[in-house]
Design a protein around this motif. Structure first.
Motif, PDB file in Angstrom:
ATOM      1  N   ASP A   1       0.939  -1.320  -0.292  1.00 18.59           N
ATOM      2  CA  ASP A   1      -0.055  -0.016  -0.092  1.00 18.59           C
ATOM      3  C   ASP A   1       0.730   0.838  -0.064  1.00 18.59           C
ATOM      4  N   ASN A   2       0.147   2.395  -0.134  1.00 21.12           N
ATOM      5  CA  ASN A   2       1.139   3.793   0.380  1.00 21.12           C
ATOM      6  C   ASN A   2       1.251   3.791   1.779  1.00 21.12           C
ATOM      7  N   ARG A   3      -0.371   3.700   2.621  1.00 23.77           N
ATOM      8  CA  ARG A   3      -0.137   4.512   3.465  1.00 23.77           C
ATOM      9  C   ARG A   3       1.157   4.360   4.934  1.00 23.77           C
ATOM     10  N   SER A   4       1.835   5.189   4.933  1.00 25.80           N
ATOM     11  CA  SER A   4       3.734   5.125   5.132  1.00 25.80           C
ATOM     12  C   SER A   4       4.147   5.439   5.103  1.00 25.80           C
ATOM     13  N   THR A   5       4.143   6.871   5.210  1.00 23.85           N
ATOM     14  CA  THR A   5       4.669   8.398   5.307  1.00 23.85           C
ATOM     15  C   THR A   5       6.242   8.247   4.566  1.00 23.85           C
ATOM     16  N   GLY A   6       6.315   8.576   3.544  1.00 24.44           N
ATOM     17  CA  GLY A   6       7.560   8.586   3.004  1.00 24.44           C
ATOM     18  C   GLY A   6       8.026   7.625   1.783  1.00 24.44           C
ATOM     19  N   TYR A   7       7.257   6.552   2.127  1.00 20.71           N
ATOM     20  CA  TYR A   7       7.969   5.003   1.384  1.00 20.71           C
ATOM     21  C   TYR A   7       6.741   5.223  -0.147  1.00 20.71           C
ATOM     22  N   GLY A   8       5.949   6.485  -0.286  1.00 21.59           N
ATOM     23  CA  GLY A   8       4.711   6.387  -1.746  1.00 21.59           C
ATOM     24  C   GLY A   8       4.366   4.603  -1.502  1.00 21.59           C
TER      25      GLY A   8
ATOM     26  N   HIS B   1       8.520   2.804  -3.202  1.00 22.38           N
ATOM     27  CA  HIS B   1       8.756   4.687  -4.096  1.00 22.38           C
ATOM     28  C   HIS B   1       8.446   3.683  -5.445  1.00 22.38           C
ATOM     29  N   LEU B   2       7.565   1.969  -5.672  1.00 21.95           N
ATOM     30  CA  LEU B   2       7.471   1.688  -5.965  1.00 21.95           C
ATOM     31  C   LEU B   2       6.221   2.686  -7.510  1.00 21.95           C
ATOM     32  N   SER B   3       6.589   2.291  -8.571  1.00 26.09           N
ATOM     33  CA  SER B   3       6.186   2.635  -9.458  1.00 26.09           C
ATOM     34  C   SER B   3       4.321   1.882  -9.685  1.00 26.09           C
ATOM     35  N   LYS B   4       4.163   0.258  -9.183  1.00 17.31           N
ATOM     36  CA  LYS B   4       3.156  -0.583  -8.990  1.00 17.31           C
ATOM     37  C   LYS B   4       3.212  -1.696  -8.870  1.00 17.31           C
ATOM     38  N   TYR B   5       2.266  -2.587  -7.884  1.00 12.55           N
ATOM     39  CA  TYR B   5       2.291  -3.882  -7.361  1.00 12.55           C
ATOM     40  C   TYR B   5       2.699  -4.846  -8.475  1.00 12.55           C
ATOM     41  N   ASN B   6       3.496  -5.843  -7.962  1.00 11.57           N
ATOM     42  CA  ASN B   6       2.776  -7.151  -9.290  1.00 11.57           C
ATOM     43  C   ASN B   6       2.227  -8.557  -7.526  1.00 11.57           C
ATOM     44  N   VAL B   7       2.036  -7.924  -6.773  1.00 11.14           N
ATOM     45  CA  VAL B   7       1.400  -8.963  -5.619  1.00 11.14           C
ATOM     46  C   VAL B   7       0.590  -8.020  -4.314  1.00 11.14           C
ATOM     47  N   ARG B   8      -0.015  -9.076  -3.989  1.00  9.72           N
ATOM     48  CA  ARG B   8      -1.060  -8.281  -2.681  1.00  9.72           C
ATOM     49  C   ARG B   8      -0.541  -9.041  -1.601  1.00  9.72           C
ATOM     50  N   ARG B   9      -1.775  -8.550  -0.193  1.00 11.31           N
ATOM     51  CA  ARG B   9      -0.969  -8.472   0.943  1.00 11.31           C
ATOM     52  C   ARG B   9      -1.595 -10.290   1.180  1.00 11.31           C
TER      53      ARG B   9
ATOM     54  N   VAL C   1      10.249  -0.576 -10.315  1.00  4.94           N
ATOM     55  CA  VAL C   1      10.531   0.881  -9.570  1.00  4.94           C
ATOM     56  C   VAL C   1      10.194   1.760 -10.587  1.00  4.94           C
ATOM     57  N   GLY C   2       9.440   3.262  -9.530  1.00  6.52           N
ATOM     58  CA  GLY C   2       9.024   4.380  -9.387  1.00  6.52           C
ATOM     59  C   GLY C   2       9.905   5.664  -8.641  1.00  6.52           C
ATOM     60  N   SER C   3       9.434   5.943  -8.479  1.00  8.05           N
ATOM     61  CA  SER C   3       9.258   7.180  -7.715  1.00  8.05           C
ATOM     62  C   SER C   3       7.945   8.141  -7.021  1.00  8.05           C
ATOM     63  N   THR C   4       7.621   6.935  -6.319  1.00  9.16           N
ATOM     64  CA  THR C   4       6.382   7.491  -5.396  1.00  9.16           C
ATOM     65  C   THR C   4       6.479   8.296  -4.750  1.00  9.16           C
TER      66      THR C   4
ATOM     67  N   LEU D   1      13.939   2.692  -5.694  1.00  7.92           N
ATOM     68  CA  LEU D   1      13.926   1.854  -5.446  1.00  7.92           C
ATOM     69  C   LEU D   1      14.376   2.154  -3.570  1.00  7.92           C
ATOM     70  N   HIS D   2      13.632   1.368  -2.537  1.00  8.67           N
ATOM     71  CA  HIS D   2      13.934   2.109  -1.525  1.00  8.67           C
ATOM     72  C   HIS D   2      14.119   0.571  -0.864  1.00  8.67           C
ATOM     73  N   TYR D   3      15.218   0.545  -0.264  1.00  8.79           N
ATOM     74  CA  TYR D   3      15.692  -1.002   0.184  1.00  8.79           C
ATOM     75  C   TYR D   3      15.589  -1.414   2.057  1.00  8.79           C
ATOM     76  N   GLU D   4      14.897  -2.113   2.459  1.00  5.68           N
ATOM     77  CA  GLU D   4      15.284  -2.122   4.030  1.00  5.68           C
ATOM     78  C   GLU D   4      15.564  -3.402   4.317  1.00  5.68           C
ATOM     79  N   ILE D   5      16.309  -3.884   5.392  1.00  2.92           N
ATOM     80  CA  ILE D   5      15.369  -5.030   6.037  1.00  2.92           C
ATOM     81  C   ILE D   5      15.862  -4.868   7.101  1.00  2.92           C
ATOM     82  N   PHE D   6      14.769  -5.940   8.644  1.00  2.00           N
ATOM     83  CA  PHE D   6      14.835  -5.662   9.359  1.00  2.00           C
ATOM     84  C   PHE D   6      14.936  -7.371  10.035  1.00  2.00           C
ATOM     85  N   LYS D   7      15.537  -7.186  11.253  1.00  3.87           N
ATOM     86  CA  LYS D   7      15.985  -8.304  11.872  1.00  3.87           C
ATOM     87  C   LYS D   7      15.357  -7.715  13.029  1.00  3.87           C
TER      88      LYS D   7
END
Length: 325
Positions: free
Chosen positions: A228-235, A252-260, A273-276, A284-290
């Motif tokens: 989705d796009n409901r997280s501030t800054g990530y588009g 910052h994706l231009s569109k999705y290829n998967v669903r929740r 890849v996009g610029s949303t 593409l902004h990419y993060e990893i959480f552990k």
């Protein structure tokens, strides 16, 4: 009625009655008994000292006993072979399988422990071949216990292998954008210049500059938690929850290829890849959480990069430049 015997007495010219003496009669009887006893004793000694003289039943029992000794001998040889094979499996179990899966080796005394407490073999004592039977029974019991210990160990190894396979599949291990599609690695993890405020700010992921519409790949097996796009800054962004505490974010994706809720595999295309959102250009902004803490993604690109390629990525990611978001 016993016959009366007479003898002729020449002096008197008449026949006289023969009188039998009782002592002589008793002596003859005793002598007969003694002779019979001695004869029987001699025959018994001869019988006991001649091994060739056997009854049919004794011969059958002797053959059965010999066959039993032969079978026990063969059984012990087979146990020797089984123990050699088992020793090889135990060695590999301790020094290869358990080392690979970071499990503690099974102590030798646990593998070859005997049986304490009461005498388990008391009923086998007191026979001609008790030693052979008891020794074989002990070996069989110890071997059975070793097999049980090894069987449980292999079950544990199988579980560890399955868990290891699942862990390796879940860990984010590839770049989310292929090298051939990259313009550049725009920014790495760490302190960078914010493109909007121009002040130093901690950049919590990595930016991959690529043309709009470039495929973005899931970096590990998992489940799509958000798209989705409901997280501030990530588009437009995707979050994938992997097992073992890992989560990845693609922004910052231009569109999705998967669903929740969808399950994905490493290498699946999840978006483009996009610029949303808060972005200065297609990337593409990419993060990893552990365990809900952000960590540096640079340490997770071992899945398809050569050492030379990784060194180049590392060098670019460490440059303290301006980020794209």
């Amino acid at each position: 009625m016993s016959k009366v015997k007479y003898y002729y007495d020449s002096e008197t010219g008449s026949y006289r009655k023969i009188e039998r003496r009782k002592r002589r009669r008793v002596g003859i009887v005793l002598l007969s008994i003694l002779g019979s006893f001695l004869a029987g004793f001699i025959l018994l000694v001869i019988y006991l000292n001649i091994p060739q003289i056997e009854t049919p039943q004794e011969k059958a029992l002797k053959r059965e006993l010999h066959n039993m000794e032969l079978q026990y001998g063969l059984l012990n040889k087979k146990m020797d072979q089984i123990q050699n094979v088992l020793a090889n499996v135990e060695d590999r179990d301790n020094n290869i399988y358990r080392v690979y899966f970071e499990a503690n080796p099974i102590p030798e005394e646990q593998r070859k422990a005997g049986f304490g407490g009461i005498n388990r073999y008391k009923d086998l004592e007191g026979f001609d071949n008790s030693k052979l039977i008891i020794q074989t029974s002990k070996r069989m019991d110890i071997l059975s216990k070793q097999l049980v210990v090894q069987s449980k160990s292999l079950d544990e190894i199988a579980a560890l292998a399955k868990e290891k396979e699942s862990l390796l599949a879940a860990i984010p291990a590839i770049q989310p954008v292929k090298n051939e599609n990259l313009n550049r690695i725009a920014s790495g993890y760490g302190w960078r210049t914010d493109p909007f405020t121009k002040v130093r700010k901690f950049h919590k992921g990595m930016d991959f500059s690529a043309p709009r519409g470039t495929p973005v790949y899931a970096t590990g097996d998992g489940r799509v938690a958000r798209a989705d796009n409901r997280s501030t800054g990530y588009g437009n962004h995707i979050r994938i929850e992997h097992d073992y505490g890992y989560t990845t974010l693609y922004g910052h994706l231009s569109k999705y290829n998967v669903r929740r809720g969808q399950r994905v595999k490493r290498g699946d295309i999840i978006g483009y890849v996009g610029s949303t959102g808060r972005s200065q250009g297609p990337h593409l902004h990419y993060e990893i959480f552990k365990d809900n803490k952000r960590i540096n993604p640079i340490n997770f690109y071992y899945g398809h990069l050569s050492p030379a390629e990784f060194d180049k990525v590392l060098e670019k990611a460490q440059q303290e430049n301006q980020s794209l978001d």
